[in-house]
Design a protein around this motif. Structure first.
Motif, PDB file in Angstrom:
ATOM      1  N   VAL A  23      67.491 123.326  40.683  1.00 38.60           N
ATOM      2  CA  VAL A  23      68.935 123.516  40.821  1.00 38.60           C
ATOM      3  C   VAL A  23      69.286 123.490  42.302  1.00 38.60           C
ATOM      4  CG1 VAL A  23      70.858 125.092  40.408  1.00 38.60           C
ATOM      5  CG2 VAL A  23      69.036 124.871  38.705  1.00 38.60           C
ATOM      6  N   GLU A  24      70.322 122.713  42.619  1.00 43.58           N
ATOM      7  CA  GLU A  24      70.810 122.594  43.988  1.00 43.58           C
ATOM      8  C   GLU A  24      72.279 122.982  44.019  1.00 43.58           C
ATOM      9  OE1 GLU A  24      69.634 118.968  46.086  1.00 43.58           O
ATOM     10  OE2 GLU A  24      71.691 118.816  46.814  1.00 43.58           O
ATOM     11  N   LEU A  25      72.723 123.601  45.094  1.00 40.93           N
ATOM     12  CA  LEU A  25      74.122 123.989  45.251  1.00 40.93           C
ATOM     13  C   LEU A  25      74.729 123.209  46.407  1.00 40.93           C
ATOM     14  CD1 LEU A  25      76.625 125.761  44.728  1.00 40.93           C
ATOM     15  CD2 LEU A  25      75.614 127.469  46.246  1.00 40.93           C
ATOM     16  N   ASP A  26      75.804 122.472  46.123  1.00 44.51           N
ATOM     17  CA  ASP A  26      76.590 121.819  47.167  1.00 44.51           C
ATOM     18  C   ASP A  26      77.577 122.860  47.659  1.00 44.51           C
ATOM     19  OD1 ASP A  26      78.563 120.488  48.637  1.00 44.51           O
ATOM     20  OD2 ASP A  26      78.396 118.660  47.439  1.00 44.51           O
ATOM     21  N   GLU A  27      77.249 123.497  48.769  1.00 44.19           N
ATOM     22  CA  GLU A  27      78.059 124.612  49.259  1.00 44.19           C
ATOM     23  C   GLU A  27      79.454 124.187  49.684  1.00 44.19           C
ATOM     24  OE1 GLU A  27      76.058 127.198  51.985  1.00 44.19           O
ATOM     25  OE2 GLU A  27      74.178 127.044  50.866  1.00 44.19           O
ATOM     26  N   PHE A  32      77.086 123.141  41.440  1.00 46.64           N
ATOM     27  CA  PHE A  32      75.646 123.103  41.180  1.00 46.64           C
ATOM     28  C   PHE A  32      75.294 121.745  40.587  1.00 46.64           C
ATOM     29  CE2 PHE A  32      76.367 127.687  41.070  1.00 46.64           C
ATOM     30  CZ  PHE A  32      75.277 128.159  41.773  1.00 46.64           C
ATOM     31  N   SER A  33      74.080 121.284  40.865  1.00 41.89           N
ATOM     32  CA  SER A  33      73.572 120.066  40.235  1.00 41.89           C
ATOM     33  C   SER A  33      72.084 120.249  39.986  1.00 41.89           C
ATOM     34  CB  SER A  33      73.817 118.839  41.117  1.00 41.89           C
ATOM     35  OG  SER A  33      73.147 118.963  42.348  1.00 41.89           O
ATOM     36  N   VAL A  34      71.535 119.415  39.126  1.00 43.78           N
ATOM     37  CA  VAL A  34      70.113 119.422  38.834  1.00 43.78           C
ATOM     38  C   VAL A  34      69.529 118.167  39.459  1.00 43.78           C
ATOM     39  CG1 VAL A  34      68.377 119.302  37.008  1.00 43.78           C
ATOM     40  CG2 VAL A  34      70.394 120.752  36.723  1.00 43.78           C
ATOM     41  N   PHE A  48      68.596 125.800  45.324  1.00 46.63           N
ATOM     42  CA  PHE A  48      69.463 126.981  45.388  1.00 46.63           C
ATOM     43  C   PHE A  48      68.580 128.209  45.525  1.00 46.63           C
ATOM     44  CE2 PHE A  48      71.544 130.415  42.862  1.00 46.63           C
ATOM     45  CZ  PHE A  48      72.538 130.703  43.761  1.00 46.63           C
ATOM     46  N   CYS A  50      67.818 132.207  45.766  1.00 47.16           N
ATOM     47  CA  CYS A  50      68.344 133.485  45.292  1.00 47.16           C
ATOM     48  C   CYS A  50      67.171 134.440  45.090  1.00 47.16           C
ATOM     49  CB  CYS A  50      69.120 133.300  43.993  1.00 47.16           C
ATOM     50  SG  CYS A  50      68.158 132.651  42.617  1.00 47.16           S
ATOM     51  N   TYR A  58      71.008 133.560  35.391  1.00 46.19           N
ATOM     52  CA  TYR A  58      70.773 132.181  34.952  1.00 46.19           C
ATOM     53  C   TYR A  58      69.502 132.115  34.099  1.00 46.19           C
ATOM     54  CZ  TYR A  58      73.824 131.734  39.014  1.00 46.19           C
ATOM     55  OH  TYR A  58      74.836 131.891  39.924  1.00 46.19           O
TER      56      TYR A  58
END
Length: 70
Positions: A23-27, A32-34, A48, A50, A58
């Motif tokens: 999982v990646e987060l475009d801040e 979110f994208s995979v 991402f 955490c 999640y």
């Protein structure tokens, strides 16, 4: 004491041509994208991040500590 950071991985059925699905987060956009990769460095850099406690929000993903990525 600081909590360990980790990333969220997606379990995909075998065979998979990718080593990691994460999982990646475009801040900038808050989206979110995979993503897929074979390079652990990409997951460490772009995944991402955490804590394990935050990851409980999640449950569909698997949390892995950064130092445990291989």
């Amino acid at each position: 004491m600081t909590e360990k950071l980790g990333v969220l991985l997606v379990d995909v059925p075998e065979p998979s041509m990718w080593e990691y699905t994460y999982v990646e987060l475009d801040e900038d956009r808050g989206i979110f994208s995979v993503e897929d990769t074979v390079a652990v460095g990409v997951v460490s850099q772009f995944g991402f991040k955490c804590t394990q406690e935050e990851a409980q929000k999640y449950p569909q993903f698997r949390w892995v500590a950064l130092e445990e990525l291989k």
